[in-house]
Design an enzyme around this catalytic site. Structure first.
Site, PDB file in Angstrom:
ATOM      1  N   GLY A 121      44.071  35.484  33.955  1.00 16.55           N
ATOM      2  CA  GLY A 121      42.975  36.424  34.065  1.00 16.55           C
ATOM      3  C   GLY A 121      41.828  36.033  33.154  1.00 16.55           C
TER       4      GLY A 121
ATOM      5  N   GLN B 281      37.678  34.988  32.095  1.00 13.81           N
ATOM      6  CA  GLN B 281      36.642  34.032  32.458  1.00 13.81           C
ATOM      7  C   GLN B 281      36.772  32.770  31.604  1.00 13.81           C
ATOM      8  OE1 GLN B 281      32.914  35.571  33.821  1.00 13.81           O
ATOM      9  NE2 GLN B 281      33.558  37.684  33.542  1.00 13.81           N
TER      10      GLN B 281
ATOM     11  N   THR C 151      36.699  30.095  28.538  1.00 17.00           N
ATOM     12  CA  THR C 151      36.859  30.013  27.095  1.00 17.00           C
ATOM     13  C   THR C 151      37.019  28.548  26.699  1.00 17.00           C
ATOM     14  OG1 THR C 151      37.951  30.984  25.163  1.00 17.00           O
ATOM     15  CG2 THR C 151      39.382  30.230  26.948  1.00 17.00           C
TER      16      THR C 151
ATOM     17  N   SER D 213      41.041  35.392  21.564  1.00 20.73           N
ATOM     18  CA  SER D 213      40.916  35.664  22.996  1.00 20.73           C
ATOM     19  C   SER D 213      42.298  35.855  23.613  1.00 20.73           C
ATOM     20  CB  SER D 213      40.205  34.501  23.697  1.00 20.73           C
ATOM     21  OG  SER D 213      38.922  34.278  23.146  1.00 20.73           O
TER      22      SER D 213
ATOM     23  N   GLY E  86      44.369  35.964  27.524  1.00 21.17           N
ATOM     24  CA  GLY E  86      44.335  35.715  28.958  1.00 21.17           C
ATOM     25  C   GLY E  86      45.755  35.577  29.465  1.00 21.17           C
TER      26      GLY E  86
ATOM     27  N   GLY F 216      48.487  33.419  27.396  1.00 24.86           N
ATOM     28  CA  GLY F 216      48.697  34.159  26.159  1.00 24.86           C
ATOM     29  C   GLY F 216      47.454  34.391  25.340  1.00 24.86           C
TER      30      GLY F 216
ATOM     31  N   CYS G 284      33.988  34.118  27.581  1.00 23.59           N
ATOM     32  CA  CYS G 284      34.580  35.252  28.298  1.00 23.59           C
ATOM     33  C   CYS G 284      33.565  35.971  29.175  1.00 23.59           C
ATOM     34  CB  CYS G 284      35.232  36.224  27.319  1.00 23.59           C
ATOM     35  SG  CYS G 284      36.458  35.422  26.248  1.00 23.59           S
TER      36      CYS G 284
END
Length: 218
Positions: A71, A73, A75, A137, A139, A150, A168
């Site tokens: 998931g 955007q 990074t 971050s 994800g 992770g 992101c």
């Protein structure tokens, strides 16, 4: 409470090698398979999540871009960033996705507090922030009730590549790192503290150190 969470410290590893191994681990695990966390660093790479838009890649230059199945955007990953890939059976743990995200954020907030850094999560932007600047971050991907991908914590790294993207998906988002907030730190100590906080916040009784690599998954 689940008995033990296993940790595999893989050092510096190519992103796509780790990603494909995660997929195979998740697809091949049985109902009784133990959960694992892989602790890694990556050579410089941008990863674009399933919600990613091309316009958020501003000037990637010579840093490769990998389209991935997590998931979120775009990074950046690079040396000096601590990445933890969480291969958890979330059905067995009884966690919903939002609960899992909150537990990971609280893990990072507690870790940073160990260094005297006051951090917080944002309801509308997953991750952890210090005075509005992003320091970690998240994800994730959930498949067949199990998580992979992770978290990524900026420990002591070159932050310049973040300026080549809208991190992101947020234009002008400031990034920070633990070394800028807490001074000189030992990467290995941060990793050890992360292990302890993950065990606590994910409701495991203890941690276990796993030996061997992941070549049999790639």
């Amino acid at each position: 409470m689940t008995v033990a969470l296993g940790f595999r410290d893989l050092g510096l590893i190519d992103y796509e090698t780790a990603w494909h191994a995660m997929q195979r681990f998740t697809d091949g695990r049985g109902r009784e398979a133990a959960d694992e966390v892989w602790l890694v660093q990556h050579p410089p790479v941008f990863t674009q999540g399933q919600s990613g838009k091309a316009e958020h890649l501003l000037l990637p230059g010579n840093i490769p871009v990998v389209q991935v199945d997590r998931g979120g955007q775009v990074t950046y990953h690079g040396p000096g960033q601590l990445v933890a890939y969480l291969m958890l059976d979330v059905r067995r743990l009884g966690f919903g996705v939002r609960d899992l995200v909150t537990r990971i954020e609280n893990t990072l907030i507690a870790l940073l507090a160990d260094y005297g850094v006051k951090a917080a999560a944002k309801a509308d932007a997953p991750g952890v922030y210090v005075d509005g600047a992003k320091i970690a971050s998240l994800g994730l991907r959930i498949r067949n009730g199990c998580s992979f991908h992770g978290l990524a914590l900026n420990v002591d790294m070159d932050l310049e590549p973040f300026r080549r993207i809208n991190p992101c998906g947020y234009a002008g988002l400031a990034m920070t790192q633990l070394s800028d907030q807490a001074g000189q730190i030992e990467f290995s100590e941060v990793s050890a503290r992360l292990r302890a906080q993950l065990v606590k916040h994910l409701d495991y009784a203890e941690q276990a150190t796993l030996t061997g690599g992941i070549n049999h998954y790639d």
